[in-house]
Design an enzyme around this catalytic site. Structure first.
Site, short mmCIF file in Angstrom:
data_model
loop_
_atom_site.label_atom_id
_atom_site.label_comp_id
_atom_site.label_asym_id
_atom_site.label_seq_id
_atom_site.Cartn_x
_atom_site.Cartn_y
_atom_site.Cartn_z
N ASP A 9 48.30 -19.57 11.55
CA ASP A 9 48.06 -18.54 12.56
C ASP A 9 48.57 -19.13 13.87
O ASP A 9 47.94 -20.01 14.46
CB ASP A 9 46.56 -18.20 12.62
CG ASP A 9 46.24 -17.13 13.66
OD1 ASP A 9 47.02 -16.97 14.62
OD2 ASP A 9 45.20 -16.47 13.51
N ARG A 20 57.28 5.25 5.09
CA ARG A 20 56.42 4.08 4.86
C ARG A 20 57.22 2.77 4.85
O ARG A 20 56.67 1.69 5.01
CB ARG A 20 55.62 4.24 3.57
CG ARG A 20 54.44 3.31 3.55
CD ARG A 20 53.47 3.41 2.38
NE ARG A 20 53.51 4.60 1.59
CZ ARG A 20 54.19 4.73 0.46
NH1 ARG A 20 54.93 3.74 0.00
NH2 ARG A 20 54.15 5.87 -0.21
N TYR A 25 39.92 -18.49 13.53
CA TYR A 25 39.46 -17.22 14.14
C TYR A 25 38.38 -16.62 13.24
O TYR A 25 38.55 -16.55 12.02
CB TYR A 25 40.69 -16.33 14.22
CG TYR A 25 40.51 -14.97 14.80
CD1 TYR A 25 40.10 -14.80 16.11
CD2 TYR A 25 40.80 -13.83 14.04
CE1 TYR A 25 39.98 -13.53 16.65
CE2 TYR A 25 40.68 -12.56 14.58
CZ TYR A 25 40.26 -12.42 15.88
OH TYR A 25 40.14 -11.17 16.41
N LYS A 76 48.35 -9.96 21.01
CA LYS A 76 48.15 -10.87 22.13
C LYS A 76 49.45 -11.02 22.92
O LYS A 76 49.79 -10.13 23.67
CB LYS A 76 47.63 -12.22 21.60
CG LYS A 76 46.47 -12.06 20.58
CD LYS A 76 45.21 -11.51 21.19
CE LYS A 76 44.15 -11.07 20.19
NZ LYS A 76 43.76 -12.02 19.19
#
Ligand SMILES: *Cc1c(COP(=O)(O)O)cnc(C)c1O
Length: 409
Positions: free
Chosen positions: A194, A68, A122, A219
């Protein structure tokens, strides 16, 4: 990243070198090694003995401890993304861009805090404010993307953080990041951005003083439309909180996905240049067409916030939108659909930043509360891929012809 003489290396050079530590690409007792950190899959890590097990527990960051906490594949990617922002103290990875936004906000906000969120965010970021954050007792105030230092008037004792996204989603208004950062610094407010559209290559946001920089790696970092991922990079003041919250939430990316993202990242500089140049060519062509009412690309001098774009950004990227003439009637909506349906080289789909072009009907007015967006007609958003721009323009020519037929002209 610097060379032997202490000189800063250029972005393309850093992208070629980053994350390739010898201990991640070689064998301990053999000289040399492979070029790329391989896919290290792990849940269990085996220890030499109990003393080693106990020692390992003390410092688990970028050390084999338990799956993890990642393996060299994800550490190499995090290190490479971190190297894009010289001011970043560390970078965490998340299984999507939305998970990265949630992870960053949950790291800095506490019940009772106020968050100032840009109105052109967004849409899932907006939804997070109304859902997750509101459930946890955080109040959101949406602000005009063009507010600049006027943001001071919205700040109160309870304002903990200001969230920016520049340019804004769907309509691409560019924010005055330095002006907002100056107000935030003066008042001890945390700033987040962002930075998915530009990436640090086109907008070095942390260099402008932003504390926390978020990317939907899905992206441009990945660039090939086949992996979901997000990242959060933070300066020294906020890095421990970002890291601890991500670990606390159990955020982890698969080593296969990290490997693909690292492969994509190597070509980011040249891809972004091509996406940007082609998008600008297509945007300029569209702006000259009779059927088009407006084009929303920050690199066009007519765009909103272009002065800030010209001052702060190093170049254009490949996502923008345009409005058609004919108003916002149902018939014009059908004509927009006819345009998008007639395109052969543009796929119809969400997401963007991949090598292939996409077209999407969008209706930005629905996602605003602090400002109005006076759309002159129906909008189409384009992701300009790596194809030849002349071919894309021919395809759009056909699309506009389909639009004219549908409008009865
Ligand atoms: C796509 C996108 C995100 C979310 O990324 P996912 O990986 O799809 O969760 C966040 N911000 C912006 C600006 C985006 O375009």
């Amino acid at each position: 990243m610097k060379d032997d003489t202490g000189k800063d290396l250029g972005a393309a050079t850093r992208l070629a070198r980053a994350g390739r530590r010898t201990e991640w690409t070689g064998m301990p007792d053999q000289p040399g090694g492979i070029v790329n950190p391989p896919v290290w899959r792990a849940s269990t890590i085996l220890y030499e003995n109990v003393a080693h097990l106990r020692a390992a527990t003390k410092d688990t960051h970028q050390r084999l401890f338990y799956g993890r906490k990642g393996t060299p594949t994800s550490w190499a990617l995090a290190e490479a993304i971190n190297g894009l922002e010289p001011e970043a103290a560390g970078t965490m990875l998340y299984p999507s861009g939305v998970a990265a936004i949630a992870g960053a906000l949950l790291a800095v906000l506490r019940p009772g805090d106020q968050l100032l969120m840009v109105d052109t965010a967004y849409d899932p970021s907006r939804a997070m404010c109304h859902g997750l954050l509101s459930d946890f007792g955080v109040e959101t105030i949406f602000y005009d993307p063009l507010i600049g230092d006027g943001i001071e008037a919205l700040c109160t004792e309870r304002t903990r953080a200001i969230f920016m996204e520049s340019p804004g989603s769907l309509t691409f208004e560019v924010q005055d990041v330095p002006a907002i950062v100056a107000v935030a610094r003066r008042r001890g407010i945390i700033t987040l951005i962002d930075n998915t559209w530009a990436t640090p290559l086109l907008l070095p946001a942390m260099g402008l003083g932003v504390d926390i920089s978020i990317l939907a790696c899905t992206k441009y970092i990945v660039g090939h439309s086949d992996v979901m991922m997000g990242s959060v990079s933070a300066n020294a003041a906020h890095w421990p909180a970002i890291r601890d919250r991500a670990f606390g939430l159990g955020q982890i990316v698969s080593p296969d996905d990290a490997w693909l993202a690292l492969r994509g990242l190597r070509t980011l500089d040249m891809r972004l240049k091509r996406h940007g140049e082609s998008a600008l060519a297509v945007a300029q062509w569209l702006a000259a067409q009779d059927e088009v009412a407006a084009v929303y690309h920050p690199a066009l001098p007519t765009s909103v916030g272009h002065i800030c774009f010209a001052r702060d950004f190093k170049g254009p990227s490949g996502l923008f939108s345009f409005a058609l003439k004919g108003g916002r009637t149902a018939a014009a909506d059908d004509a927009r659909a006819a345009l998008v349906d007639s395109l052969a080289l543009f796929g119809i789909g969400y997401s963007w930043g991949g090598y292939e072009s996409l077209a999407l009907p969008v209706d930005p007015g629905r996602y605003r509360s602090a400002t109005d967006f006076a759309a002159p007609g129906h909008l189409v958003r384009l992701n300009i891929g790596l194809e030849e721009p002349v071919d894309l323009i021919s395809d759009l020519e056909r699309g506009l012809a389909a639009w004219r037929r549908a409008m009865g002209g």
